[in-house]
Design a protein around this motif. Structure first.
Motif, PDB file in Angstrom:
ATOM      1  N   ILE A 288     -81.073 -41.320  43.351  1.00 17.78           N
ATOM      2  CA  ILE A 288     -81.496 -40.350  42.427  1.00 17.78           C
ATOM      3  C   ILE A 288     -80.963 -38.869  42.617  1.00 17.78           C
ATOM      4  CG2 ILE A 288     -83.885 -39.430  41.839  1.00 17.78           C
ATOM      5  CD1 ILE A 288     -85.288 -42.085  42.764  1.00 17.78           C
ATOM      6  N   ARG A 289     -80.658 -38.403  43.482  1.00 19.74           N
ATOM      7  CA  ARG A 289     -80.382 -37.208  43.641  1.00 19.74           C
ATOM      8  C   ARG A 289     -78.908 -36.884  42.971  1.00 19.74           C
ATOM      9  NH1 ARG A 289     -75.878 -34.716  45.327  1.00 19.74           N
ATOM     10  NH2 ARG A 289     -75.924 -36.156  47.063  1.00 19.74           N
ATOM     11  N   ARG A 290     -78.296 -38.031  43.324  1.00 19.73           N
ATOM     12  CA  ARG A 290     -76.773 -37.836  43.024  1.00 19.73           C
ATOM     13  C   ARG A 290     -76.618 -37.956  41.604  1.00 19.73           C
ATOM     14  NH1 ARG A 290     -74.564 -42.576  44.928  1.00 19.73           N
ATOM     15  NH2 ARG A 290     -75.375 -43.603  43.026  1.00 19.73           N
ATOM     16  N   ASP A 291     -77.252 -38.998  40.922  1.00 21.53           N
ATOM     17  CA  ASP A 291     -77.189 -39.170  39.438  1.00 21.53           C
ATOM     18  C   ASP A 291     -77.908 -37.922  38.618  1.00 21.53           C
ATOM     19  OD1 ASP A 291     -76.053 -41.573  40.063  1.00 21.53           O
ATOM     20  OD2 ASP A 291     -77.522 -42.867  39.501  1.00 21.53           O
ATOM     21  N   SER A 292     -78.973 -37.556  39.054  1.00 22.85           N
ATOM     22  CA  SER A 292     -79.753 -36.432  38.460  1.00 22.85           C
ATOM     23  C   SER A 292     -78.755 -35.192  38.309  1.00 22.85           C
ATOM     24  CB  SER A 292     -80.912 -36.177  39.261  1.00 22.85           C
ATOM     25  OG  SER A 292     -82.031 -37.240  39.294  1.00 22.85           O
ATOM     26  N   ASP A 293     -77.897 -34.907  39.536  1.00 24.45           N
ATOM     27  CA  ASP A 293     -77.182 -33.733  39.450  1.00 24.45           C
ATOM     28  C   ASP A 293     -75.886 -33.834  38.497  1.00 24.45           C
ATOM     29  OD1 ASP A 293     -78.647 -32.454  41.427  1.00 24.45           O
ATOM     30  OD2 ASP A 293     -77.295 -32.724  42.863  1.00 24.45           O
ATOM     31  N   ALA A 294     -75.682 -35.127  38.269  1.00 26.45           N
ATOM     32  CA  ALA A 294     -74.628 -35.564  37.462  1.00 26.45           C
ATOM     33  C   ALA A 294     -75.079 -35.550  35.962  1.00 26.45           C
ATOM     34  CB  ALA A 294     -73.915 -36.581  37.793  1.00 26.45           C
ATOM     35  N   GLY A 295     -76.423 -35.410  35.621  1.00 26.00           N
ATOM     36  CA  GLY A 295     -76.845 -35.500  34.303  1.00 26.00           C
ATOM     37  C   GLY A 295     -76.898 -37.143  33.938  1.00 26.00           C
ATOM     38  N   LYS A 296     -77.087 -37.970  34.648  1.00 25.88           N
ATOM     39  CA  LYS A 296     -77.260 -39.323  34.439  1.00 25.88           C
ATOM     40  C   LYS A 296     -78.569 -40.014  34.996  1.00 25.88           C
ATOM     41  CE  LYS A 296     -72.337 -39.995  34.730  1.00 25.88           C
ATOM     42  NZ  LYS A 296     -71.247 -40.745  35.247  1.00 25.88           N
ATOM     43  N   PRO A 297     -79.837 -39.984  34.339  1.00 27.54           N
ATOM     44  CA  PRO A 297     -81.017 -40.014  34.728  1.00 27.54           C
ATOM     45  C   PRO A 297     -80.932 -41.768  35.169  1.00 27.54           C
ATOM     46  CG  PRO A 297     -81.199 -39.130  32.660  1.00 27.54           C
ATOM     47  CD  PRO A 297     -79.621 -39.501  32.678  1.00 27.54           C
ATOM     48  N   PRO A 298     -81.273 -41.704  36.315  1.00 24.61           N
ATOM     49  CA  PRO A 298     -81.383 -43.241  37.044  1.00 24.61           C
ATOM     50  C   PRO A 298     -82.248 -44.214  36.258  1.00 24.61           C
ATOM     51  CG  PRO A 298     -81.790 -41.878  38.794  1.00 24.61           C
ATOM     52  CD  PRO A 298     -81.840 -40.836  37.572  1.00 24.61           C
ATOM     53  N   ALA A 299     -83.243 -43.450  35.449  1.00 24.66           N
ATOM     54  CA  ALA A 299     -83.979 -44.686  34.443  1.00 24.66           C
ATOM     55  C   ALA A 299     -83.367 -45.202  33.509  1.00 24.66           C
ATOM     56  CB  ALA A 299     -85.068 -43.727  33.907  1.00 24.66           C
ATOM     57  N   ALA A 300     -81.994 -44.906  33.161  1.00 28.76           N
ATOM     58  CA  ALA A 300     -81.175 -45.335  31.810  1.00 28.76           C
ATOM     59  C   ALA A 300     -80.723 -46.683  32.701  1.00 28.76           C
ATOM     60  CB  ALA A 300     -80.136 -44.356  31.595  1.00 28.76           C
ATOM     61  N   GLY A 301     -80.478 -46.956  33.981  1.00 30.33           N
ATOM     62  CA  GLY A 301     -79.901 -48.170  34.480  1.00 30.33           C
ATOM     63  C   GLY A 301     -80.985 -49.142  35.050  1.00 30.33           C
ATOM     64  N   ASP A 302     -80.406 -50.310  35.245  1.00 30.07           N
ATOM     65  CA  ASP A 302     -81.299 -51.626  35.831  1.00 30.07           C
ATOM     66  C   ASP A 302     -81.159 -51.515  37.144  1.00 30.07           C
ATOM     67  OD1 ASP A 302     -82.985 -53.461  35.945  1.00 30.07           O
ATOM     68  OD2 ASP A 302     -81.477 -54.945  35.179  1.00 30.07           O
ATOM     69  N   THR A 303     -81.441 -50.546  37.980  1.00 31.98           N
ATOM     70  CA  THR A 303     -81.352 -50.327  39.459  1.00 31.98           C
ATOM     71  C   THR A 303     -82.626 -50.357  39.808  1.00 31.98           C
ATOM     72  OG1 THR A 303     -81.173 -47.978  39.261  1.00 31.98           O
ATOM     73  CG2 THR A 303     -79.133 -49.134  38.979  1.00 31.98           C
ATOM     74  N   PRO A 304     -82.909 -50.598  41.456  1.00 34.77           N
ATOM     75  CA  PRO A 304     -84.064 -50.372  41.883  1.00 34.77           C
ATOM     76  C   PRO A 304     -84.792 -49.153  41.690  1.00 34.77           C
ATOM     77  CG  PRO A 304     -82.578 -51.270  43.612  1.00 34.77           C
ATOM     78  CD  PRO A 304     -81.787 -50.842  42.284  1.00 34.77           C
ATOM     79  N   GLN A 305     -83.945 -47.814  41.688  1.00 32.35           N
ATOM     80  CA  GLN A 305     -84.668 -46.548  41.230  1.00 32.35           C
ATOM     81  C   GLN A 305     -84.902 -46.696  39.925  1.00 32.35           C
ATOM     82  OE1 GLN A 305     -81.234 -47.042  42.334  1.00 32.35           O
ATOM     83  NE2 GLN A 305     -81.294 -46.577  44.611  1.00 32.35           N
ATOM     84  N   GLY A 306     -84.079 -47.236  38.879  1.00 34.17           N
ATOM     85  CA  GLY A 306     -84.701 -47.191  37.451  1.00 34.17           C
ATOM     86  C   GLY A 306     -85.883 -48.068  37.318  1.00 34.17           C
ATOM     87  N   ARG A 307     -85.782 -49.107  38.036  1.00 33.44           N
ATOM     88  CA  ARG A 307     -87.106 -49.956  37.822  1.00 33.44           C
ATOM     89  C   ARG A 307     -88.350 -49.367  38.462  1.00 33.44           C
ATOM     90  NH1 ARG A 307     -83.163 -53.892  39.000  1.00 33.44           N
ATOM     91  NH2 ARG A 307     -83.603 -54.108  41.216  1.00 33.44           N
ATOM     92  N   ALA A 308     -88.099 -48.545  39.343  1.00 27.94           N
ATOM     93  CA  ALA A 308     -89.527 -47.533  39.777  1.00 27.94           C
ATOM     94  C   ALA A 308     -90.033 -46.661  38.751  1.00 27.94           C
ATOM     95  CB  ALA A 308     -88.935 -46.898  41.380  1.00 27.94           C
ATOM     96  N   PHE A 309     -89.041 -46.087  38.105  1.00 25.11           N
ATOM     97  CA  PHE A 309     -89.307 -45.048  37.065  1.00 25.11           C
ATOM     98  C   PHE A 309     -89.837 -46.066  35.860  1.00 25.11           C
ATOM     99  CE2 PHE A 309     -86.094 -42.330  38.979  1.00 25.11           C
ATOM    100  CZ  PHE A 309     -87.081 -41.088  39.095  1.00 25.11           C
TER     101      PHE A 309
END
Length: 332
Positions: A288-309
Motif C-alpha cells: 500500500i505504501r509503495r503503490d501509493s507513493d508511485a501514484g498507483k492506488p491499490p484499490a485499482a487492482g485485484d489484490t488482497p490490499q485492493g479487496r480490503a478497500f
C-alpha cells in the motif's frame, strides 16, 4: 468514430505517448454510459494497434464549458466527508482508494483534496504536476487514469511549497474546489484535513455532506481524536456513516508472522461503543505504501490490499443506497 451518436464528436483534451504508454483524455460530454463505454473500447482498440504503444490509458470527462447549454440545472453531487480528527492515520490514502474502488463499482465519483496545507491526492492518484483548466472563473477537475477526477491545492501550487493562509482563505479555497464543474459526477468525496477547525466548519455548514466516514488507527491516541471527530459531525447534524480501522495488523513478507504494531480492533470497538457501523479493516502493508507513493492506488487492482478497500467501498455504497438523497438540515 463509429461509437458516437450522429452529430456528436468528442474533443481531445490531452494526448501523450511516453515510455510506451499512450494517454488520451476526451471530453465525452453529452454521451450516455453506453456510448461512453463504446467510445472508450474503440479508442483503446485503435491505439493498441499503434507501433510503440504497450499500454493505453483513456479518461472520459463530462460536459465542458463552451459545449451545448444544459436544458436544466445539473444536480449537485452528494457529498461524503472523510475525516479523522488526527493526522498521520492514512485518511488521504483511504480517501483516494475509496474513490477508486467506488469508481470500479460503477459509481460516478470525484474527489476533493480539502487538506489545504498538506495536499497529497495528486501524488496518490498519479496526476502530480497537472493544472486544472478554468472557464469563466470556474475550475474543471483534473482527470486521473483511474476514472476519478480530482481537485487539490496540490494542483495549483508548486510541489513542496508551503501554503501560509489564515482560516478564511483556506475555507474560500475549499469552496472553489467543491463548486467546480464536476460534470456528471454523482458522488463527491472530500478528503478533510485533520482536526475540527475552519475548513471542517465550512464543509458542514455550507456544503452539507450527507454523511461522514471516520478513519483511525487502532491505538488509543488516534481513537480519542476520532471520537472527537464523530462528536463534531454529530453536533453539526451530519450522520456518521461508519468507522474504518487503518494500519490494522501487519504480516511480515519474509516469515509470514502476523503482528499488531498499533493494536487491533480498537476502531471496531469504538464504533460499537458509539453505535455507528464499522466499515472494515485496512492492513499495514508495504505494498500500500509503495503503490501509493508511485501514484498507483491499490484499490485499482485485484489484490488482497485492493479487496480490503473494495469491501469498505461496498459498505459505503450500501449506506448511500438507503440514505436520503439530500444532506440533512444542520441543527440551529
Amino acid at each position: 468514430m463509429n461509437a458516437l451518436p450522429e452529430g456528436t464528436r468528442p474533443r481531445v483534451s490531452t494526448v501523450r505517448l511516453a515510455d510506451g504508454v499512450a494517454t488520451l483524455v476526451l471530453d465525452a460530454g453529452g454521451l450516455d454510459q453506453v456510448a461512453r463505454a463504446a467510445l472508450e473500447a474503440e479508442v483503446r482498440a485503435a491505439l493498441a494497434g499503434v507501433e510503440g504503444v504497450a499500454e493505453v490509458r483513456v479518461a472520459l470527462m463530462g460536459d465542458r464549458a463552451g459545449g451545448p447549454a444544459p436544458t436544466a440545472p445539473r444536480p449537485r453531487p452528494r457529498i461524503v466527508a472523510v475525516g479523522s480528527g488526527k493526522g498521520g492515520v492514512g485518511k488521504s490514502t483511504l480517501s483516494a482508494n475509496l474513490a477508486v474502488a467506488l469508481a470500479r463499482l460503477g459509481h460516478k465519483v470525484g474527489l476533493v483534496d480539502a487538506d489545504i496545507y498538506g495536499p497529497s491526492q495528486p501524488r496518490l492518484l498519479g496526476n502530480e504536476g497537472k493544472k486544472p483548466e478554468a472557464h469563466d472563473k470556474v475550475m474543471f477537475p483534473v482527470p486521473s487514469e483511474w476514472g476519478v477526477p480530482v481537485l487539490s491545492m496540490g494542483h495549483l501550487v508548486e510541489p513542496g511549497r508551503a501554503i501560509a493562509w489564515r482560516g478564511p482563505m483556506a475555507s474560500g479555497a475549499l469552496g472553489q474546489l467543491v463548486e467546480a464543474h464536476w460534470g456528471d459526477i454523482e458522488l463527491l468525496l472530500i478528503d478533510l484535513p485533520p482536526g475540527t477547525g475552519d475548513v471542517q466548519l465550512t464543509m458542514v455548514q455550507k456544503h452539507k455532506p450527507v454523511g461522514a466516514v471516520i478513519v483511525s488507527t487502532p491505538q488509543d491516541l488516534a481513537l480519542i481524536d476520532a471520537t472527537r471527530a464523530m462528536n463534531f459531525f454529530d453536533q453539526a447534524g451530519v450522520p456518521v456513516i461508519g468507522m474504518v480501522e487503518n494500519m490494522s495488523g501487519y504480516v511480515c513478507p519474509h516469515c509470514g508472522e502476523a503482528s499488531d504494531p498499533f493494536g487491533h480492533g480498537g476502531a471496531e470497538a469504538a464504533a460499537a461503543a458509539a453505535g455507528v457501523p464499522f466499515l472494515g479493516h485496512i492492513p499495514l502493508d508495504l505494498a500500500i505504501r509503495r503503490d501509493s507513493d508511485a501514484g498507483k492506488p491499490p484499490a485499482a487492482g485485484d489484490t488482497p490490499q485492493g479487496r480490503a478497500f473494495a469491501a469498505v467501498a461496498r459498505r459505503l455504497a450500501d449506506w448511500l443506497a438507503h440514505a436520503p438523497a439530500t444532506a440533512p438540515a444542520n441543527p440551529g
